[in-house]
Design a protein around this motif. Sequence first.
Motif, PDB file in Angstrom:
ATOM      1  N   LYS A 102      23.065  34.052 -34.240  1.00 43.36           N
ATOM      2  CA  LYS A 102      22.919  34.701 -32.930  1.00 43.36           C
ATOM      3  C   LYS A 102      21.957  35.712 -32.935  1.00 43.36           C
ATOM      4  CE  LYS A 102      25.369  36.071 -29.042  1.00 43.36           C
ATOM      5  NZ  LYS A 102      26.630  36.290 -28.182  1.00 43.36           N
ATOM      6  N   ALA A 103      21.996  36.884 -34.091  1.00 40.02           N
ATOM      7  CA  ALA A 103      21.195  37.880 -34.058  1.00 40.02           C
ATOM      8  C   ALA A 103      19.831  37.600 -34.366  1.00 40.02           C
ATOM      9  CB  ALA A 103      21.800  38.904 -35.346  1.00 40.02           C
ATOM     10  N   ARG A 104      19.380  36.657 -35.316  1.00 39.11           N
ATOM     11  CA  ARG A 104      18.058  36.260 -35.466  1.00 39.11           C
ATOM     12  C   ARG A 104      17.605  35.427 -34.503  1.00 39.11           C
ATOM     13  NH1 ARG A 104      16.281  32.912 -40.904  1.00 39.11           N
ATOM     14  NH2 ARG A 104      14.316  33.594 -40.934  1.00 39.11           N
ATOM     15  N   LEU A 105      18.344  34.723 -33.695  1.00 38.89           N
ATOM     16  CA  LEU A 105      17.731  34.063 -32.655  1.00 38.89           C
ATOM     17  C   LEU A 105      17.393  35.084 -31.640  1.00 38.89           C
ATOM     18  CD1 LEU A 105      20.206  31.034 -31.949  1.00 38.89           C
ATOM     19  CD2 LEU A 105      17.727  30.916 -32.865  1.00 38.89           C
ATOM     20  N   GLN A 106      18.211  36.299 -31.352  1.00 38.41           N
ATOM     21  CA  GLN A 106      17.859  37.111 -30.243  1.00 38.41           C
ATOM     22  C   GLN A 106      16.630  37.925 -30.854  1.00 38.41           C
ATOM     23  OE1 GLN A 106      21.617  39.573 -30.220  1.00 38.41           O
ATOM     24  NE2 GLN A 106      22.343  38.304 -28.342  1.00 38.41           N
ATOM     25  N   SER A 107      16.430  38.144 -32.056  1.00 37.39           N
ATOM     26  CA  SER A 107      15.145  38.896 -32.586  1.00 37.39           C
ATOM     27  C   SER A 107      14.064  38.040 -32.177  1.00 37.39           C
ATOM     28  CB  SER A 107      15.588  39.196 -34.165  1.00 37.39           C
ATOM     29  OG  SER A 107      14.332  39.705 -34.592  1.00 37.39           O
ATOM     30  N   LEU A 108      14.120  36.696 -32.328  1.00 42.18           N
ATOM     31  CA  LEU A 108      13.345  35.764 -32.228  1.00 42.18           C
ATOM     32  C   LEU A 108      12.744  35.751 -31.007  1.00 42.18           C
ATOM     33  CD1 LEU A 108      11.290  33.473 -33.116  1.00 42.18           C
ATOM     34  CD2 LEU A 108      13.178  31.665 -32.868  1.00 42.18           C
ATOM     35  N   GLU A 109      13.713  35.613 -29.831  1.00 45.44           N
ATOM     36  CA  GLU A 109      13.433  35.581 -28.717  1.00 45.44           C
ATOM     37  C   GLU A 109      12.615  36.948 -28.096  1.00 45.44           C
ATOM     38  OE1 GLU A 109      15.450  35.298 -24.395  1.00 45.44           O
ATOM     39  OE2 GLU A 109      16.836  35.430 -25.955  1.00 45.44           O
ATOM     40  N   ARG A 110      13.202  37.940 -28.563  1.00 43.64           N
ATOM     41  CA  ARG A 110      12.465  39.413 -28.460  1.00 43.64           C
ATOM     42  C   ARG A 110      10.746  39.365 -28.723  1.00 43.64           C
ATOM     43  NH1 ARG A 110      15.565  42.097 -30.807  1.00 43.64           N
ATOM     44  NH2 ARG A 110      14.265  42.743 -32.633  1.00 43.64           N
ATOM     45  N   ARG A 111      10.907  38.893 -30.113  1.00 40.43           N
ATOM     46  CA  ARG A 111       9.356  38.870 -30.723  1.00 40.43           C
ATOM     47  C   ARG A 111       8.440  37.905 -29.942  1.00 40.43           C
ATOM     48  NH1 ARG A 111      11.149  39.075 -36.523  1.00 40.43           N
ATOM     49  NH2 ARG A 111      10.167  41.238 -37.291  1.00 40.43           N
TER      50      ARG A 111
END
Length: 926
Positions: free
Chosen positions: A895-904
């Motif tokens: 979940k944390a990695r998906l949120q970071s991907l979305e932000r980038r």
Amino acid sequence: MTTPFDTLPQRRAIIDRRALSDAIAAIAQEKKGDSAQLRAAIVGELRVALENGRSEAARRLAARPTRGREMVSALAFLVDQILRILYDATTQYLYPISNPSTGERLALIAVGGYGRGEMAPFSDVDIGFITPYKPTGWTEQVIESMLYSLWDLGLKVGHSSRSIDETMRMAKADLTVRTALLEARYVWGDRGVYEQTATRFSSEVMEDTARAFVADKLAERDARHKRMGDSRYVVEPNVKEGKGGLRDLHTLFWIGKYVNRVRSVSELVDAGLLTTNELRQFQKAEDFLWAVRCHLHLIAGRAEDRLTFDLQLEIATRTHFAARAGRSAVERFMHYYFLNAKTVGDLTAVFLAHLDDVWAARGRRYIPSFFRRPRKLDGFILDRGRIALPSDNFFVEDPVRLLEIFAVADRHGLAIHPAAMRTASRDARLIDARVRKDPRANAAFMDVLTSPRDPETVLRWMNEASVFGRFIPDFGRVVAQMQFDMYHHYTVDEHTIRAVGLLAKIEKGDFKDDHPLSSNLMDKLISRRALYVAVLLHDIAKGRGGDHSILGAELALRLCPRLGLTPAETETVSWLVRYHLLMSATAFKRDLSDYKTILDFIEVVQSPERLRLLLILTVVDIRAVGPGVWNGWKRQLLTDLYDSAEEVLRLGHKQKGRSERVAAKQQALRDILDLPDADFSALQKRFPESYWVAEPEDILEHNARHILAAGDSPLSIAAEGYPRRGATLVTVYAADHPGLFYRIAGAIHLAGGNIIDARIHTMRDGMAIDNFLVQDPLGGRFDSPDQLARIKRCIEEALANRHKLVTKLEARPLPRTRAEAFQIVPNVLIDNKASNRFTVVEVNARDRPALLFSLANALFQSKLTVHSAHVATYGERAVDTFYLTDLLGGKVESKARLQSLERRLLEAAGAITEEPAEKVKETAPA
């Protein structure tokens, strides 16, 4: 004698000719003997007066921003006075002559639009200098001095200098000169010369040439319409030259003036060519169109007649249009514009019909008619081959006839008399709830809609008479409704009618080359009627503030029973409207080689008949969007999706399955390459099955020859024109490694290219074969030898890591595109259920150069591997879809990695985007 400016209020506020003349007389007295200084001083005084007059005219437009007549009259009046003062100053102070001979006489006339007394802010000043005989030394001096003064004032002057005889000779030989002189108006100088010119023009040029002139002007009009898109409903219309624009109104006046010798538009009523009400419509439409054209000139600071998206926004603000339920201010402004363009079209038809009738009364018709006489006309009559009414109250007696007249016209292939069309427009208000429920009315409408002949033409007649929108009120809501985006070329009603027409042409076999699969499937349909109604309704709920697919599906459930459809047909229509974007979204934004994509698609479709209907609806919807939208690439993607879905839906009865299609492509490639069996088998085993499914046969051959030619080389780059898609095909064969995709994308952008499609394939031996389709940033060609050499060099340098891509791209100014007129909210959708092997990420953003590089770089920074990329553009909106894994080959599930991907990705998508105004609801407009 009347002038075009008799009704212009407060003329001295625009320019005070007497005061200005007195000022120039004083200057002339002061600078007597120095002609150069005197001319400069005269020009200086006139320049101030010109600027003040223009400011006053602009102030009047700002006070009444949708009324342009006063401004164009004010500007023409201003130029009149400037010319008169300049003429007097030139002949009295610069080149005075005490005893002129008969040849030393000069008349100054206004021609063209300026002759009508109309002038936009940056229009040319079209003038003519007329002399009785060949010009003398004095007349040449005066003309030359005046022209230099006008140029010094910054005016763009269109001028001619001719004797009366030369003027007659040119008018007879050149239609453009004749039209300009038709509107010639005396400005200043020797009135006798002007009167003699006008008399001879009337007797020598106009006499007995009316029919030829009308034929020439109508042919000229038709050619102009074709050049401008042949529709008054293009979303970036040309206000002057486009269909339904000012030039169409001017053509009516020219014809009326030539045939009936009228001097003003109002006299067309006395000539019987317009009614009093039609004259009011003419003047209202002209007033508004002039206002729009004046705003265009003022905003652009030059002569600009095309109503582009960015200018639409500005003019909507200037004319005080405001947003209303579901529609933005600019959409409401353009809706009003198209209603006025429709009025122009209606007036044109009525005017020509009146003219035709006038000439017919004299024993000859201008417009020929070839027709067969039908036996039964359901109470209507024939008037020289056109359907007419037996009485003026024929529709009042039975309003259902308002629908039946169009069904009769379609059935017998006849035109409707313009007088009957005018009466239908007048009586369309009689269509009420009772008429809408009448089985005869609904049967007549369905006969037209599903006609095997030419439903597009008859539906357009019905729309122009306002009968269509009255009978289907929901359709009436989208009449003249523009879609403020770069994807759609037409208004909603025009797009819909074109889609119905295209469907009929596919059914008749007219598009077998463009749409072979659709043409073949039309004969196999069980639900033909449902398909025609679905095409009619697929966009009918646009502009209501919600998802038009869902709202349209609900509307279909209410409307279809009224039209006489069975419950099963009604359900089919509703489903088609609800999912009319599904097939294009799947084909253009998803990886068709991923079997899960096909399974998800058929889970919604569920039946072979629905699949057939949806394919044909998708094809006509895309094709009817506008010229250049449909292409062979889209046809191939839709065909691949159809074939894959049909295989699953037919189960044990499949005709050609996935493995059979792969085998067929492999055999075709084997035959083309003519390699020894062992060599071909070795080549074939290097590719995954998804590669064979994803690429068409010509790309397979191109890639195979590229790989064979490369041998053991770790890097091979090819770039060549790909006419099938109107782009350049760039192929990179290289060792696969993280960052390969983003480096190639950055290099292509650095070379000046714009990626419109990307297909990335990792081979089983660790190599990668990537195919990119490239155009220039504005959608043009990118295939000159210099460009191809540059793109290969940039890719080679990027993969060798010889420079920092991000730094170089940031230093390179990006070209401005039309998409910058729009505000798109970047949106990232991450789906771990769309594929069994990959995380699927869809990014919606405003299209711009280097967008794909920015997104690919964000994915690289997120330590993800791109296995497939699908680039789709819908006008100003880009929809880029990526199939991803982490560096170990697994889905991204943290979940944390998906949120970071979305932000980038959001940061990359909005890197040069202004703060958006509203949330985007559609990701696949059609």
